[in-house]
Motif scaffolding. Sequence first.
Motif, PDB file in Angstrom:
ATOM      1  N   TRP A 249       0.828  -1.205   0.000  1.00 11.30           N
ATOM      2  CA  TRP A 249       0.000   0.000   0.000  1.00 11.30           C
ATOM      3  C   TRP A 249       0.869   1.265   0.000  1.00 11.30           C
TER       4      TRP A 249
ATOM      5  N   ARG B  28       2.541   1.708  -3.371  1.00 14.45           N
ATOM      6  CA  ARG B  28       1.579   2.093  -4.408  1.00 14.45           C
ATOM      7  C   ARG B  28       1.093   3.521  -4.221  1.00 14.45           C
ATOM      8  N   TYR B  29       0.843   3.910  -2.975  1.00 15.63           N
ATOM      9  CA  TYR B  29       0.337   5.244  -2.667  1.00 15.63           C
ATOM     10  C   TYR B  29       1.239   5.886  -1.616  1.00 15.63           C
TER      11      TYR B  29
END
Length: 84
Positions: free
Chosen positions: A52, A55-56
């Motif tokens: 996570w 990705r972000y």
Amino acid sequence: MVLFPTLALQAVVGEPSITAWVRRVRQSPALAQLCGATTTTVPAVSTRYAFWYRRYPDPDRRRGGRRPGRLVGHAPGRVSGSPV
């Protein structure tokens, strides 16, 4: 790779907690099979958070890593290639 199907199924089921979802999939052979895993090969909670954050990325969050300006194996204040 088992991570993507488990994330997709988590969204479909509507479970907001990553920790609760991993616990639930590890306890249910049917959910694990839907994700393409067994109850022992479900990705860990830390794996999901690592994915996570990659990705972000959060620009305000400093996570480990090297500090800017510090190179491994170099003495402080010494420029590589300069005379000693």
